[in-house]
Write a protein that holds these residues in place. Structure first.
Motif, PDB file in Angstrom:
ATOM      1  N   GLN A 111      49.854  18.467  -2.115  1.00 58.54           N
ATOM      2  CA  GLN A 111      51.530  18.556  -1.303  1.00 58.54           C
ATOM      3  C   GLN A 111      52.109  17.057  -1.167  1.00 58.54           C
ATOM      4  O   GLN A 111      51.598  16.354  -0.212  1.00 58.54           O
ATOM      5  N   ILE A 112      52.446  16.601  -2.162  1.00 56.19           N
ATOM      6  CA  ILE A 112      53.069  15.160  -2.126  1.00 56.19           C
ATOM      7  C   ILE A 112      54.359  14.958  -2.164  1.00 56.19           C
ATOM      8  O   ILE A 112      54.964  15.581  -3.001  1.00 56.19           O
ATOM      9  N   ASN A 113      55.109  14.283  -1.223  1.00 54.59           N
ATOM     10  CA  ASN A 113      56.579  14.035  -1.176  1.00 54.59           C
ATOM     11  C   ASN A 113      56.806  12.831  -1.740  1.00 54.59           C
ATOM     12  O   ASN A 113      56.703  11.611  -1.023  1.00 54.59           O
ATOM     13  N   TYR A 114      56.839  12.665  -3.199  1.00 59.88           N
ATOM     14  CA  TYR A 114      56.442  11.289  -3.661  1.00 59.88           C
ATOM     15  C   TYR A 114      57.860  10.431  -3.437  1.00 59.88           C
ATOM     16  O   TYR A 114      59.026  10.873  -2.976  1.00 59.88           O
ATOM     17  N   ALA A 115      57.438   9.090  -3.378  1.00 59.21           N
ATOM     18  CA  ALA A 115      58.475   7.979  -2.820  1.00 59.21           C
ATOM     19  C   ALA A 115      59.460   7.895  -4.083  1.00 59.21           C
ATOM     20  O   ALA A 115      59.361   6.731  -4.607  1.00 59.21           O
ATOM     21  N   THR A 116      60.280   8.808  -4.236  1.00 60.51           N
ATOM     22  CA  THR A 116      61.272   8.524  -5.553  1.00 60.51           C
ATOM     23  C   THR A 116      62.307   7.276  -5.158  1.00 60.51           C
ATOM     24  O   THR A 116      62.673   6.957  -6.387  1.00 60.51           O
ATOM     25  N   GLY A 117      62.313   6.905  -3.982  1.00 60.30           N
ATOM     26  CA  GLY A 117      63.109   5.677  -3.433  1.00 60.30           C
ATOM     27  C   GLY A 117      62.310   4.721  -3.441  1.00 60.30           C
ATOM     28  O   GLY A 117      62.799   3.643  -2.760  1.00 60.30           O
ATOM     29  N   LEU A 118      60.978   4.698  -3.603  1.00 63.72           N
ATOM     30  CA  LEU A 118      60.073   3.648  -3.574  1.00 63.72           C
ATOM     31  C   LEU A 118      60.157   3.044  -2.191  1.00 63.72           C
ATOM     32  O   LEU A 118      59.750   1.836  -1.844  1.00 63.72           O
ATOM     33  N   GLU A 119      60.205   4.162  -1.348  1.00 63.40           N
ATOM     34  CA  GLU A 119      59.890   3.851   0.054  1.00 63.40           C
ATOM     35  C   GLU A 119      58.586   3.372   0.519  1.00 63.40           C
ATOM     36  O   GLU A 119      58.136   2.630   1.290  1.00 63.40           O
ATOM     37  N   ILE A 120      57.451   3.716  -0.501  1.00 66.03           N
ATOM     38  CA  ILE A 120      56.053   3.452  -0.456  1.00 66.03           C
ATOM     39  C   ILE A 120      55.522   3.291  -1.547  1.00 66.03           C
ATOM     40  O   ILE A 120      55.791   4.033  -2.490  1.00 66.03           O
ATOM     41  N   ALA A 121      54.760   2.199  -1.859  1.00 64.88           N
ATOM     42  CA  ALA A 121      53.986   2.083  -3.163  1.00 64.88           C
ATOM     43  C   ALA A 121      52.552   1.336  -2.886  1.00 64.88           C
ATOM     44  O   ALA A 121      52.401   0.503  -1.991  1.00 64.88           O
ATOM     45  N   ALA A 122      51.596   1.661  -3.572  1.00 58.05           N
ATOM     46  CA  ALA A 122      50.140   0.880  -3.429  1.00 58.05           C
ATOM     47  C   ALA A 122      49.503   0.876  -4.638  1.00 58.05           C
ATOM     48  O   ALA A 122      49.624   1.638  -5.632  1.00 58.05           O
ATOM     49  N   PHE A 123      48.432   0.114  -4.676  1.00 49.83           N
ATOM     50  CA  PHE A 123      47.502  -0.256  -5.795  1.00 49.83           C
ATOM     51  C   PHE A 123      46.280  -0.361  -5.282  1.00 49.83           C
ATOM     52  O   PHE A 123      46.028  -1.122  -4.117  1.00 49.83           O
ATOM     53  N   MET A 124      45.221  -0.261  -5.985  1.00 53.91           N
ATOM     54  CA  MET A 124      43.516  -0.483  -5.270  1.00 53.91           C
ATOM     55  C   MET A 124      43.524  -1.755  -5.918  1.00 53.91           C
ATOM     56  O   MET A 124      43.783  -2.420  -6.919  1.00 53.91           O
ATOM     57  N   THR A 125      42.461  -2.415  -5.181  1.00 62.26           N
ATOM     58  CA  THR A 125      41.943  -3.885  -5.752  1.00 62.26           C
ATOM     59  C   THR A 125      40.603  -3.745  -6.725  1.00 62.26           C
ATOM     60  O   THR A 125      40.048  -4.822  -7.038  1.00 62.26           O
ATOM     61  N   ALA A 126      40.178  -2.491  -6.963  1.00 63.50           N
ATOM     62  CA  ALA A 126      39.228  -2.332  -8.208  1.00 63.50           C
ATOM     63  C   ALA A 126      39.505  -0.919  -8.999  1.00 63.50           C
ATOM     64  O   ALA A 126      39.951  -0.381  -8.355  1.00 63.50           O
ATOM     65  N   GLU A 127      39.119  -1.248 -10.164  1.00 66.75           N
ATOM     66  CA  GLU A 127      39.119   0.431 -10.643  1.00 66.75           C
ATOM     67  C   GLU A 127      38.226   1.020 -10.636  1.00 66.75           C
ATOM     68  O   GLU A 127      37.939   2.299 -10.553  1.00 66.75           O
ATOM     69  N   SER A 128      36.858   0.251 -10.373  1.00 67.89           N
ATOM     70  CA  SER A 128      35.819   1.123  -9.949  1.00 67.89           C
ATOM     71  C   SER A 128      34.770   0.491  -8.856  1.00 67.89           C
ATOM     72  O   SER A 128      34.716  -0.769  -8.738  1.00 67.89           O
ATOM     73  N   ILE A 129      34.214   1.259  -8.086  1.00 69.36           N
ATOM     74  CA  ILE A 129      32.978   0.503  -7.150  1.00 69.36           C
ATOM     75  C   ILE A 129      31.873   1.434  -7.156  1.00 69.36           C
ATOM     76  O   ILE A 129      31.822   2.829  -7.578  1.00 69.36           O
ATOM     77  N   ASN A 130      30.883   0.874  -6.966  1.00 68.66           N
ATOM     78  CA  ASN A 130      29.399   1.566  -6.777  1.00 68.66           C
ATOM     79  C   ASN A 130      29.448   2.298  -5.320  1.00 68.66           C
ATOM     80  O   ASN A 130      30.005   1.853  -4.386  1.00 68.66           O
ATOM     81  N   LYS A 131      28.607   3.221  -5.040  1.00 70.32           N
ATOM     82  CA  LYS A 131      28.636   4.326  -3.746  1.00 70.32           C
ATOM     83  C   LYS A 131      28.025   3.183  -2.831  1.00 70.32           C
ATOM     84  O   LYS A 131      26.928   2.212  -3.003  1.00 70.32           O
ATOM     85  N   GLY A 132      28.737   3.210  -1.567  1.00 73.52           N
ATOM     86  CA  GLY A 132      28.113   2.168  -0.608  1.00 73.52           C
ATOM     87  C   GLY A 132      29.145   0.869  -0.465  1.00 73.52           C
ATOM     88  O   GLY A 132      28.956   0.223   0.297  1.00 73.52           O
ATOM     89  N   GLU A 133      30.017   0.563  -1.547  1.00 75.06           N
ATOM     90  CA  GLU A 133      30.690  -0.236  -1.387  1.00 75.06           C
ATOM     91  C   GLU A 133      32.036  -0.251  -1.086  1.00 75.06           C
ATOM     92  O   GLU A 133      32.384   0.951  -0.702  1.00 75.06           O
ATOM     93  N   SER A 134      32.689  -1.161  -0.782  1.00 75.90           N
ATOM     94  CA  SER A 134      34.143  -1.046  -0.163  1.00 75.90           C
ATOM     95  C   SER A 134      35.139  -1.459  -1.243  1.00 75.90           C
ATOM     96  O   SER A 134      35.003  -2.152  -2.160  1.00 75.90           O
ATOM     97  N   ILE A 135      36.575  -1.002  -1.073  1.00 73.89           N
ATOM     98  CA  ILE A 135      37.571  -0.850  -1.785  1.00 73.89           C
ATOM     99  C   ILE A 135      38.838  -1.158  -0.864  1.00 73.89           C
ATOM    100  O   ILE A 135      38.856  -0.398   0.006  1.00 73.89           O
ATOM    101  N   ASP A 136      39.839  -2.258  -1.367  1.00 73.28           N
ATOM    102  CA  ASP A 136      40.999  -2.505  -0.549  1.00 73.28           C
ATOM    103  C   ASP A 136      42.093  -1.729  -1.158  1.00 73.28           C
ATOM    104  O   ASP A 136      42.316  -1.489  -2.208  1.00 73.28           O
ATOM    105  N   ILE A 137      42.996  -1.351  -0.460  1.00 73.26           N
ATOM    106  CA  ILE A 137      44.407  -0.964  -0.702  1.00 73.26           C
ATOM    107  C   ILE A 137      45.432  -1.973  -0.210  1.00 73.26           C
ATOM    108  O   ILE A 137      45.393  -2.508   0.720  1.00 73.26           O
TER     109      ILE A 137
END
Length: 990
Positions: free
Chosen positions: A419-445
């Motif tokens: 159930q995603i109300n996509y931001a077709t007007g670019l009201e919000i956009a995001a990307f991750m700071t890594a493609e992959s992490i190992n279990k126990g590690e952190s990742i930023d948005i």
């Protein structure tokens, strides 16, 4: 097979229900709005002490392991605070425990040692001291709060939100007698206590539950949060019903329906039980001696066994005058172990509506699986359920039962991720700071919102989960977000690389409870309610698995055109000027404004593969292409099988080298992909940017004005089959192109990604055992939208083990594409060996053994994965023969899942005939996926070659995002009425 693992009978009701449940895990009185029907929360200024709590019960026996309480920093946190468990009937205090090291404005937890056993369907109270500044959410218990087998009681069942109040002078409880049993109540309030519950997996036999036994649409008021009921004047027939699940295994003994006297009660009415996931009709029964304005019941003979935590549908015929209570399923309806699902879990109140002229269902095809919904309504159906009182066992191979993939998929999932109300007007956009992490590690948005404010972040793990496809793993609400600097989009003038230097918004921290997989992050702008998504892969480098599955994120990046300024929207396929580099520091267009773009994200093909793998409990781990690039073959050789699927077009040379060395070391390959390993990319040291220069030739990258020869990288970032790479040796690795690695390589495609052609068996082979496939057999619509071909030159063919058939005898599928393929989609002349142009109308699938003994299975068709699982694919094309084929391939490689034969996730969708398509309502304006399928249907029906050509070009340009060209070709094809439905993504500057 001699090494096949043994089977055991595994008690799934034990394990699937032994999940640590924290009923109110994510609530916070500082931020809670009107949750569960309550009023907004507050922290009071009262300086008197309370012992406050709530009543609850469980449908399963189990134990309370800990008590929890959210304690305000305004409380006396340096003073002792105790928590208690009470028997609500006898008022006996069962346990008392003290919180240690209290943290203010946070949940605090105190362990019960030993845990307290509780009985099913018995009411208990969990309470805790609040010395001052009591947090409260008013009117919370007007409705039940349900999580798994635990229900916090609604006030319709028993007074809830209870407390003792130590204010003797005010006429309340005497503190000298503390602790006093909490029995007072005010406004059905919730005071922020919680439990930690674990079931013991033992069920109690429950006889003949009728979920909605006393409901009557003539008299019902606003029950369960619904609006007052009515009996409609509609004279069209329905097959209406509701979704439900049980926390215990049992049987449906009868189906019930309240039938209006205004209905055609002298005509036959039938009731049905459906599997909500597979859409299979499990039972059908006819009502006899119908009584109007009353409940009617039809016995199932024999009763139908149902599994715990699996979703079913009960539906019945309504020939006219449908009774309905609107908004009923806004919250769950619970009785014992049975839950009628709330729309927060899955849309409910569903029906088939036999009004073909109005654009709905064709009565000639009745009964049709009910999948329409209107206002979350209840249509007065019911079931008669009896639990079997025994733990359910599952016949499963013993080697999978301790693997995280098996255990993870026993947990309940949710459909909320869809159930995603996509931001077709670019009201919000995001990307991750890594493609992959190992279990126990952190990742930023890193997120951007156009109107600064708070956002909500939900993290879902994609998998099977009983067919709903994902589990909510983590939630963070009211996270501050800012408008990042977008006015100065960083665009390289030569390479057209776009990247965003945004600040961190939030950090996701994983721990040992997280399971390897693909995770989808859903972000919600709290002001506009618009949403975007992002993805990352979680590895588990220490986990022993049989299969390593690689996600092709690089391909998604290569096709990504995301930019706020439309002028800057360039991908590696753009015309005029194209991107010569790709970046991770950039949202994906398909995750925001251009939803369902073809080469978009893992939801197109890869998710279907992992659903099937996890449904069948294969011991699989997950990674990205970058993981292989960074670590080389040592990363891959830990596993028996390397696997990919879908559209895995972009590889780095280091990745190519690692997989080649792994095959030489004996690692098997299952490639359910096409156009695989076509382009060589070069990651920069930070793994945020990659070079991809390509050649400046029509079929090798296209002719563009900003072309730069790749003199920067060795080997250059061209195709693996191009002369600058093919046959050359770099870093000890001789490149033999993708054909020399996998046996087949890209030759052509069609623009209609949902149509496709048939895979045709070329020769008898042992791998087809127990599939029913013989020479000439066809697997319907599993070929497309891109496909592969062998290279006729031995120099570009893989090396074959000496005692096995020669390579040309390893072609197991040879399939024909009957349509003419445009020259712009024909790369037959780029193979090393000579091929005629018409070779593009033939596809190959191969299965061969290399000198190391490693087997390589390459299907050479992107949409072949839809034969394993057809989730969100129309027409559905799951094939038990194809599922068995892939099972056999794994078996040949010494890999087994949990079941034999493989478990199908078949969707029993009816095939859409041209007649049926003609009578469907037009897609909503600007709905990309509907338009894609609509044009595809027209292309399938077209007979005029000129019209077919124009429609094909329209689909192709829709896929690449050239919307002006789409409009032109639709007009040229004679369909100007579709022009208004072509998307027009926003352009935002500043």
């Amino acid at each position: 097979m001699s090494n096949e693992p043994q089977f055991i009978y595994y008690p799934i009701s034990v394990n699937s229900n032994v999940e640590t449940i924290k009923l109110f895990e994510n609530k916070d009185p500082r931020f809670d709005g009107a949750i569960n029907g309550g009023s907004p929360s507050l922290v009071s200024s009262d300086d008197k002490p309370y012992d406050a709590g709530f009543k609850f019960k469980s449908s399963q026996a189990g134990k309370i392991k800990a008590l929890r309480c959210w304690i305000s920093s305004q409380d006396n946190i340096n003073q002792p605070h105790k928590a208690r468990l009470w028997d609500a009937e006898t008022k006996q205090k069962l346990a008392e425990v003290t919180f240690t090291n209290i943290v203010g404005d946070a949940w605090n937890e105190a362990t019960l040692n030993p845990p307290i056993e509780i009985q099913p369907n018995k009411v208990y109270i969990a309470s805790a001291d609040v010395l001052k500044n009591l947090p409260r959410q008013g009117n919370f218990f007007a409705m039940p709060f349900v999580k798994g087998p635990i229900t916090a009681l609604a006030t319709t069942e028993s007074t809830n939100g209870v407390f003792a109040y130590y204010d003797l002078e005010g006429g309340y409880d005497n503190p000298a007698l503390a602790p006093v049993f909490p029995k007072r109540s005010f406004e059905n309030s919730y005071y922020y206590q919680d439990i930690v519950f674990e079931s013991n997996g033992k069920s109690t036999t429950i006889q003949d539950i009728k979920l909605f036994e006393n409901k009557d649409p003539r008299f019902d008021g606003a029950i369960n949060g619904g609006s007052p009921s009515l009996v409609s004047s509609d004279d069209k027939p329905y097959d209406a019903g509701f979704k439900f699940k049980s926390s215990q295994a049992g049987k449906i003994k009868a189906l019930r329906c309240w039938i209006s006297s205004q209905d055609n009660i002298n005509q036959p009415h039938k009731a049905r039980l459906w599997d909500a996931e597979t859409k299979q009709k499990l039972a059908e029964v006819t009502f006899t001696n119908i009584v109007g304005d009353a409940w009617n019941e039809a016995t199932l003979n024999p009763p139908v066994e149902i599994q715990p935590n699996k979703v079913y549908i009960a539906s019945t015929d309504m020939l006219k005058n449908l009774p309905r209570q609107g908004n009923f399923f806004a919250t769950p309806f619970v009785k014992g172990p049975i839950t009628a699902l709330a729309t927060t879990e899955s849309k409910n109140g569903i029906f088939a509506y036999y009004d073909l002229e109005g654009g709905y269902d064709n009565p000639a095809l009745a009964p049709i699986f009910p999948q329409w919904s209107f206002e979350n309504s209840y249509y007065y159906q019911d079931i008669v359920f009896e639990s079997n009182g025994e733990p359910t066992t599952l016949r499963v191979r013993e080697h999978v039962v301790n693997h995280p993939i098996f255990l993870e998929n026993l947990k309940p999932g949710t459909e909320n991720w869809l159930q995603i109300n996509y931001a077709t007007g670019l009201e919000i956009a995001a990307f991750m700071t890594a493609e992959s992490i190992n279990k126990g590690e952190s990742i930023d948005i890193k997120a951007n919102i156009l109107n600064p404010g708070n956002i909500k972040i939900e993290v879902y793990r994609l998998g099977y989960y009983g067919g709903v496809g994902a589990r909510l793993v983590s939630t963070a609400d009211n996270i501050p977000a800012i408008k990042q600097p977008i006015s100065n989009e960083q665009v390289d003038t030569q390479t057209k690389l776009i990247r965003y230097d945004w600040g961190k918004t939030y950090t996701i921290t994983t721990d040992d409870t997280w399971v390897t997989g693909c995770y989808m992050v859903k972000l919600t702008d709290k002001i506009t309610t618009k949403q975007c998504i992002a993805f990352f892969v979680l590895r588990d480098d220490a986990l022993e698995s049989d299969v390593i599955y690689k996600f092709g994120f690089a391909t998604h990046l290569a096709y990504n055109t995301f930019a706020y300024d439309e002028v800057n929207r360039k991908s590696t396929y753009s015309k005029g000027e194209r991107a010569l580099q790709i970046s991770q520091d950039r949202p994906w267009e398909a995750n925001t404004y251009n939803t369902d773009a073809v080469n978009s994200n893992p939801l197109r093909w890869e998710v279907n593969t992992i659903r099937w793998l996890e449904k069948n409990c294969y011991r699989v781990s997950y990674c990205s292409g970058q993981d292989i690039d960074k670590n080389g073959s040592v990363f891959v050789t830990k596993y028996r099988v390397f696997m990919n699927s879908g559209h895995d077009e972009y590889w780095s040379f280091k990745e190519y080298k690692a997989i080649k060395e792994s095959i030489e070391a004996g690692v098997h390959v299952v490639s359910l992909s096409a156009n695989t390993c076509y382009w060589n990319i070069k990651w920069h040291d930070d793994y945020r940017t990659a070079d991809l220069y390509k050649l400046n030739e029509p079929l090798a990258g296209g002719v563009v004005s900003n072309y730069v020869p790749d003199t920067f990288n060795i080997p250059p970032t061209y195709r693996f089959r191009d002369p600058d790479l093919l046959g050359k040796t770099f870093d000890g690795c001789q490149i033999r192109g993708e054909c020399g690695l996998l046996g087949v390589g890209y030759i052509g495609d069609i623009s209609n990604i949902y149509a496709g052609y048939d895979l045709t068996v070329k020769k008898d082979h042992d791998v087809f055992r127990e599939t029913g496939l013989t020479v000439g057999s066809k697997l319907n619509q599993l070929l497309g939208y891109e496909w592969d071909h062998i290279d006729p030159s031995p120099q570009a063919q893989p090396q074959i083990k000496s005692d096995t058939p020669n390579f040309l005898d390893c072609i197991i599928f040879e399939s024909t594409i009957p349509n003419t393929i445009p020259d712009i989609s024909n790369v037959s002349q780029s193979f090393l060996g000579d091929l005629p142009m018409e070779a593009v109308q033939t596809s190959h699938s191969v299965y061969f053994t290399t000198p190391s003994g490693a087997r390589v299975f390459a299907i050479g068709s992107i949409q072949s994965v839809w034969g394993l699982d057809s989730w969100e694919v129309l027409p559905a094309r799951e094939s038990t023969a194809y599922q068995r084929l892939i099972y056999n391939v794994f078996e040949d490689m010494g890999v087994w899942g949990g079941f034999a034969p493989p478990v199908s996730v078949q969707l029993m969708e009816r095939m859409m005939t041209p007649h049926f398509l003609e009578n469907q309502p037009s897609p909503e304006p600007h709905h990309f996926n509907s338009l894609l399928q609509h044009i595809g249907a027209l292309l399938t029906q077209a007979t005029d070659e000129s019209v077919k050509s124009k429609l094909d070009l329209a689909l192709r340009q829709l896929r690449y995002g050239d919307y002006e060209a789409v409009r032109k070709y639709l007009i040229d094809a004679g369909y100007p009425e579709l022009v208004s439905q072509v998307p027009n993504p926003p352009s935002i500057k500043g």
